[in-house]
Enzyme design. Sequence first.
Site, PDB file in Angstrom:
ATOM      1  N   PHE A  63       0.793  -1.227   0.000  1.00 28.42           N
ATOM      2  CA  PHE A  63       0.000   0.000   0.000  1.00 28.42           C
ATOM      3  C   PHE A  63       0.829   1.283   0.000  1.00 28.42           C
ATOM      4  O   PHE A  63       0.294   2.358   0.238  1.00 28.42           O
ATOM      5  CB  PHE A  63      -0.999  -0.010   1.160  1.00 28.42           C
ATOM      6  CG  PHE A  63      -1.999  -1.129   1.028  1.00 28.42           C
ATOM      7  CD1 PHE A  63      -2.900  -1.148  -0.026  1.00 28.42           C
ATOM      8  CD2 PHE A  63      -2.004  -2.174   1.926  1.00 28.42           C
ATOM      9  CE1 PHE A  63      -3.805  -2.181  -0.177  1.00 28.42           C
ATOM     10  CE2 PHE A  63      -2.904  -3.213   1.789  1.00 28.42           C
ATOM     11  CZ  PHE A  63      -3.816  -3.224   0.740  1.00 28.42           C
ATOM     12  N   CYS A  64       2.112   1.178  -0.272  1.00 31.83           N
ATOM     13  CA  CYS A  64       2.953   2.372  -0.387  1.00 31.83           C
ATOM     14  C   CYS A  64       2.723   3.038  -1.737  1.00 31.83           C
ATOM     15  O   CYS A  64       2.619   2.364  -2.765  1.00 31.83           O
ATOM     16  CB  CYS A  64       4.433   2.003  -0.264  1.00 31.83           C
ATOM     17  SG  CYS A  64       4.960   1.683   1.411  1.00 31.83           S
ATOM     18  N   HIS A  65       2.676   4.363  -1.717  1.00 34.41           N
ATOM     19  CA  HIS A  65       2.551   5.117  -2.962  1.00 34.41           C
ATOM     20  C   HIS A  65       3.898   5.116  -3.691  1.00 34.41           C
ATOM     21  O   HIS A  65       4.943   5.247  -3.051  1.00 34.41           O
ATOM     22  CB  HIS A  65       2.162   6.571  -2.667  1.00 34.41           C
ATOM     23  CG  HIS A  65       0.783   6.720  -2.149  1.00 34.41           C
ATOM     24  ND1 HIS A  65       0.459   6.502  -0.826  1.00 34.41           N
ATOM     25  CD2 HIS A  65      -0.364   7.075  -2.768  1.00 34.41           C
ATOM     26  CE1 HIS A  65      -0.833   6.714  -0.657  1.00 34.41           C
ATOM     27  NE2 HIS A  65      -1.360   7.062  -1.815  1.00 34.41           N
ATOM     28  N   MET A 100       8.821   4.758   4.855  1.00 33.40           N
ATOM     29  CA  MET A 100       8.994   3.372   4.396  1.00 33.40           C
ATOM     30  C   MET A 100      10.176   3.250   3.435  1.00 33.40           C
ATOM     31  O   MET A 100      10.880   2.239   3.447  1.00 33.40           O
ATOM     32  CB  MET A 100       7.713   2.861   3.729  1.00 33.40           C
ATOM     33  CG  MET A 100       6.547   2.718   4.698  1.00 33.40           C
ATOM     34  SD  MET A 100       6.924   1.718   6.160  1.00 33.40           S
ATOM     35  CE  MET A 100       7.333   0.159   5.429  1.00 33.40           C
ATOM     36  N   GLU A 101      10.422   4.273   2.641  1.00 36.66           N
ATOM     37  CA  GLU A 101      11.562   4.252   1.735  1.00 36.66           C
ATOM     38  C   GLU A 101      12.877   4.250   2.508  1.00 36.66           C
ATOM     39  O   GLU A 101      13.812   3.512   2.164  1.00 36.66           O
ATOM     40  CB  GLU A 101      11.494   5.431   0.767  1.00 36.66           C
ATOM     41  CG  GLU A 101      10.424   5.299  -0.300  1.00 36.66           C
ATOM     42  CD  GLU A 101       8.987   5.497   0.172  1.00 36.66           C
ATOM     43  OE1 GLU A 101       8.064   5.236  -0.613  1.00 36.66           O
ATOM     44  OE2 GLU A 101       8.758   5.914   1.330  1.00 36.66           O
ATOM     45  N   ASP A 115      24.385 -10.964   3.164  1.00 39.05           N
ATOM     46  CA  ASP A 115      24.643 -11.824   2.003  1.00 39.05           C
ATOM     47  C   ASP A 115      26.117 -11.836   1.624  1.00 39.05           C
ATOM     48  O   ASP A 115      26.670 -12.885   1.295  1.00 39.05           O
ATOM     49  CB  ASP A 115      23.794 -11.369   0.813  1.00 39.05           C
ATOM     50  CG  ASP A 115      24.038 -12.233  -0.410  1.00 39.05           C
ATOM     51  OD1 ASP A 115      23.820 -13.453  -0.319  1.00 39.05           O
ATOM     52  OD2 ASP A 115      24.467 -11.682  -1.445  1.00 39.05           O
TER      53      ASP A 115
END
Length: 145
Positions: A63-65, A100-101, A115
């Site tokens: 739901f992130c734009h 969120m970014e 990794d």
Amino acid sequence: MVDVSAKTMTVREAFAECRVRFPAEVASQLRANGLKSAKGGIIETAIIAGTMAAKRTSDLIPFCHPLPIDGCRIAIDWHGERELRIACTVKTTHRTGVEMEALTGATVAALTVYDMCKALSHRIVIGPAKLLGKRGGKRDFGATP
């Protein structure tokens, strides 16, 4: 997805971090090798991966734009003897924030470090990941650099 069309376009910035903690012998080996692994430069690769992830956050979080990212800066440095601190700052001019970014950039950079180092040990610990601050929009939170 939340309708943000009525919100004002403002400059928005978010600052997040994630930590990567190594066993003592792995940290010593990484320091001695200048943070290089068999796969190559750990820091350089993590910065690229984190930046790419921040730009693609809306592809990963349902739901992130999708946002135009004006700037993304990732800094990685030792925090103590055995821990790397990954800081991600993201900026945009838009109707919704970039928390969120910033979190995605920091955590994907941490996953990349894991990794790149997992051949040395599987006892590497990622986290915590946290939002340290945001500016712009309805309310500010925490601190930004």
